[in-house]
Design a protein around this motif. Sequence first.
Motif, short mmCIF file in Angstrom:
data_model
loop_
_atom_site.label_atom_id
_atom_site.label_comp_id
_atom_site.label_asym_id
_atom_site.label_seq_id
_atom_site.Cartn_x
_atom_site.Cartn_y
_atom_site.Cartn_z
N LEU A 1 36.69 54.59 35.86
CA LEU A 1 35.64 54.11 36.75
C LEU A 1 36.20 53.07 37.71
CD1 LEU A 1 34.17 54.00 33.56
CD2 LEU A 1 32.21 53.99 35.10
N ILE A 2 35.56 52.98 38.87
CA ILE A 2 35.79 51.92 39.84
C ILE A 2 34.49 51.13 39.90
CG2 ILE A 2 36.31 51.36 42.23
CD1 ILE A 2 38.65 52.66 40.75
N VAL B 1 35.04 58.00 45.98
CA VAL B 1 35.45 57.77 44.59
C VAL B 1 35.18 59.01 43.75
CG1 VAL B 1 35.03 56.41 42.50
CG2 VAL B 1 35.15 55.26 44.72
N HIS B 2 34.04 59.62 43.99
CA HIS B 2 33.64 60.79 43.20
C HIS B 2 34.50 62.03 43.46
CE1 HIS B 2 29.28 59.25 42.32
NE2 HIS B 2 30.16 58.78 41.46
N THR B 3 35.28 62.02 44.52
CA THR B 3 36.15 63.18 44.77
C THR B 3 37.44 63.13 43.98
OG1 THR B 3 37.33 62.15 46.64
CG2 THR B 3 35.28 63.34 47.14
N VAL B 4 37.71 62.01 43.32
CA VAL B 4 38.98 61.81 42.61
C VAL B 4 38.75 61.97 41.12
CG1 VAL B 4 40.89 60.22 42.17
CG2 VAL B 4 39.76 60.23 44.41
N ASP B 5 39.62 62.74 40.46
CA ASP B 5 39.54 62.91 39.01
C ASP B 5 40.38 61.85 38.31
OD1 ASP B 5 37.87 65.06 39.21
OD2 ASP B 5 39.47 66.56 39.06
N LEU C 1 35.95 60.19 38.84
CA LEU C 1 35.77 58.75 38.66
C LEU C 1 34.30 58.38 38.82
CD1 LEU C 1 38.75 57.23 40.71
CD2 LEU C 1 38.66 57.77 38.26
N GLY C 2 33.86 57.43 38.00
CA GLY C 2 32.50 56.91 38.10
C GLY C 2 32.48 55.58 38.84
N VAL C 3 31.28 55.13 39.17
CA VAL C 3 31.08 53.88 39.89
C VAL C 3 29.94 53.10 39.23
CG1 VAL C 3 30.49 52.78 42.09
CG2 VAL C 3 31.82 54.90 42.07
N PHE C 4 30.25 51.92 38.72
CA PHE C 4 29.24 50.97 38.23
C PHE C 4 29.23 49.79 39.19
CE2 PHE C 4 29.20 51.87 33.32
CZ PHE C 4 28.83 53.17 33.56
N ALA C 5 28.08 49.45 39.75
CA ALA C 5 27.96 48.36 40.72
C ALA C 5 27.41 47.11 40.05
CB ALA C 5 27.03 48.78 41.86
N TRP C 6 27.92 45.94 40.48
CA TRP C 6 27.46 44.66 39.95
C TRP C 6 27.24 43.67 41.10
CZ3 TRP C 6 31.03 40.93 41.33
CH2 TRP C 6 32.35 41.37 41.59
N ASP D 1 26.82 55.51 39.50
CA ASP D 1 26.62 56.01 38.14
C ASP D 1 26.04 54.96 37.21
OD1 ASP D 1 28.05 58.70 38.42
OD2 ASP D 1 29.54 57.29 39.17
N GLY D 2 26.18 53.68 37.59
CA GLY D 2 25.66 52.61 36.76
C GLY D 2 25.38 51.38 37.59
N ILE D 3 24.43 50.57 37.12
CA ILE D 3 24.06 49.32 37.78
C ILE D 3 24.06 48.22 36.73
CG2 ILE D 3 22.25 48.07 39.00
CD1 ILE D 3 21.38 50.72 40.24
N ILE D 4 24.82 47.17 36.99
CA ILE D 4 24.94 46.03 36.09
C ILE D 4 24.03 44.92 36.59
CG2 ILE D 4 26.56 44.35 35.11
CD1 ILE D 4 28.80 46.44 35.75
N SER D 5 23.20 44.36 35.69
CA SER D 5 22.18 43.43 36.14
C SER D 5 21.88 42.36 35.10
CB SER D 5 20.89 44.20 36.45
OG SER D 5 19.84 43.31 36.81
N ASN D 6 21.56 41.15 35.59
CA ASN D 6 21.04 40.10 34.72
C ASN D 6 19.61 40.41 34.28
OD1 ASN D 6 23.38 38.48 35.01
ND2 ASN D 6 22.59 37.57 36.89
#
Length: 290
Positions: free
Chosen positions: A224-225, A240-244, A251-256, A273-278
Amino acid sequence: MHARVVATTAVAVLGIAAVLLSPTSDARAGGADEPTVIGHRGAAAYAPENTLPSIDKAAQLGITWVENDVQRTKDGELVVIHDDSLKRTTNVAQVFPDRAPWKVKDFTAAEIARLDAGSWYSPAYAGTRVPTLAQYMRRIEHNHEKLLLEIKNPELYPGIEQQTLKLLGNEGWLDPGHLERLIVQSFSADSIRTVHELKPAVTTALLGSPKVAQLPRYARYTDLINPSYGSLSLGYVAAVHTVDGPHGRRLGVFAWTVNDAATARALADRGVDGIISNKPDMVRAALRSD
């Protein structure tokens, strides 16, 4: 001899199955139609960050994934804390007034265990302690949660990757059933590469926003990136999603770190693919009402 071969083959198959079921194996992490929601440092808006009450609160909110930060004490104990200094989230300046700047690496585990890591947040959490990673993992297991574990400041702690993996193994978190519940991340590409080389089956993530041209190089050892949400565009997520990655999946993407509904919905539209949150409960509600 035959029995040993069969057993070895069975373990290998289970390991492959864990990889295939890992958090980035589907179009969205966890295979859902919406991004996975990860509680930042537990549920940091509602309880003191990186503490056992914080991950307990996440569990009470029904949040499956939580994120934490791991560092190391003077005497080699892994502890869960974000800053390289104890000052912001403990009463270290009162307990040890003559030891500024109060770096984690300059205190023993016993000294850190004396500190109050809750009163800074609210009197309701007075007496909360900085957990060791072992204590934290046992509570995660008790809560049936999943973990995005950040190796923090690895340049300060030589060998912390090996030590972290050893502890995870001792706690049962490197078996096939747990590998799908674990991601190890860092801002340090070298640290993540070391984790991958030591335990290739572990899902890894690189924090930051590397240039698109650099992604194939990182994809040799990261799954993941994970960038700051402010740096993310629709085009970057798509690139990012075009790269294995190293396990043969994109590759996945989690944002913070996302703490408002509008941003959460916008990021979902960009395909993260994901969201990081308080405030993971707020993010979850925003995504489901979109």
